[in-house]
Design an enzyme around this catalytic site. Structure first.
Site, PDB file in Angstrom:
ATOM      1  CE  LYS A 101      -4.510   0.141   2.138  1.00 52.60           C
ATOM      2  NZ  LYS A 101      -5.223   0.289   3.408  1.00 52.60           N
TER       3      LYS A 101
HETATM    4  C1  E4P Z   1      -8.584   0.861   3.153  1.00 50.51           C
HETATM    5  O1  E4P Z   1      -7.678   0.292   2.598  1.00 50.51           O
HETATM    6  C2  E4P Z   1      -8.463   1.540   4.460  1.00 50.51           C
HETATM    7  O2  E4P Z   1      -7.768   0.675   5.312  1.00 50.51           O
HETATM    8  C3  E4P Z   1      -9.786   1.815   5.130  1.00 50.51           C
HETATM    9  O3  E4P Z   1     -10.857   1.455   4.311  1.00 50.51           O
HETATM   10  C4  E4P Z   1      -9.884   3.161   5.748  1.00 50.51           C
HETATM   11  O4  E4P Z   1     -11.146   3.271   6.358  1.00 50.51           O
HETATM   12  P1  E4P Z   1     -11.515   4.400   7.425  1.00 50.51           P
HETATM   13  O5  E4P Z   1     -11.826   5.658   6.683  1.00 50.51           O
HETATM   14  O6  E4P Z   1     -12.728   3.857   8.133  1.00 50.51           O
HETATM   15  O7  E4P Z   1     -10.327   4.541   8.336  1.00 50.51           O
END
Ligand code: E4P
Length: 214
Positions: free
Chosen positions: A83
């Site tokens: 990521k």
């Molecule tokens: C995605 O890859 C992220 O980990 C996640 O969806 C972030 O979500 P949030 O906005 O609830 O922190």
């Protein structure tokens, strides 16, 4: 649509995997901060439970550092997907990682323009965060729709992961929109099971079964 779980919690991942619904996992630094134990051990265990891509985020802010971290994280398991934050340095890292066959998921995407750049740089996945847009009174799903349309217009192979999911409606809308992947927190998966008519129906059948001659 592929179905990922958005958590680093081993129990939740095991439970979802046992349902046969899991195609992958997304983690992030916040999700890993909630779990006990060294994060690499946690990621290793997750990769042993789920065969599909398991996203693990780099924390460096320059591309060289991101690439070094990505190489280290890739040693954890073959299904680790790196990521990378949606920055200039991030896209330089994506471009380099592509050339050495390391898969990437460009995260924190909040505009179609960012998604175009991420795809051009060679990202395997992009993650638009729809819940965080909804939180500031923008319609997050419009972003997913725009990115899917743009990618379809040019047969772009980068897959859209609808992320920052807050409720079952987000999952349904992502599917209607043609998102390639949705990544869902465990609490939302549990809500997806629920329908009052199912509960009422089960109760009625159980009650009536007692009256059946056996
Ligand atoms: C995605 O890859 C992220 O980990 C996640 O969806 C972030 O979500 P949030 O906005 O609830 O922190």
């Amino acid at each position: 649509m592929k179905f990922f779980i958005d958590t680093a919690n081993i129990e939740q991942i095991r439970e979802a995997a046992s349902l046969g619904i899991l195609d992958g996992v997304t983690t992030n630094p916040t999700l890993l901060s909630i779990e006990k134990g060294p994060f690499k051990e946690t990621l290793k265990e997750i990769c042993s439970i789920v065969k599909g891509p398991v996203s693990a985020e780099v924390m460096s802010e320059n591309w060289e550092g991101m690439v070094e971290e990505a190489k280290e994280l890739s040693k954890i398991a073959d299904n680790i997907c790196i990521k990378i934050p949606m920055t200039k340095e991030g896209l330089k890292a994506v471009n380099h990682l592509k050339s050495i066959n390391i898969k990437t998921n460009v995260t924190l995407v909040f505009s179609p323009a960012q998604a175009i750049l991420a795809a051009k740089a060679g990202a395997d996945f992009v993650s638009p965060f729809i819940g965080r847009l909804d939180d500031i009174s923008h319609i997050g799903m419009d972003l997913v729709r725009d990115i899917v349309t743009i990618y379809n217009n040019y047969d772009i192979l980068t897959e859209v992961i609808t992320a920052s999911i807050r409720n079952p409606l987000h999952v349904i809308d992502a599917a209607i929109t043609g998102s390639h992947v949705v990544t869902v927190p465990f609490a939302v998966i549990e809500k997806m099971f629920k329908h009052p008519l199912t509960d009422i129906g089960i109760k009625r059948f159980l009650d009536d079964w007692k009256k059946v001659e056996k």
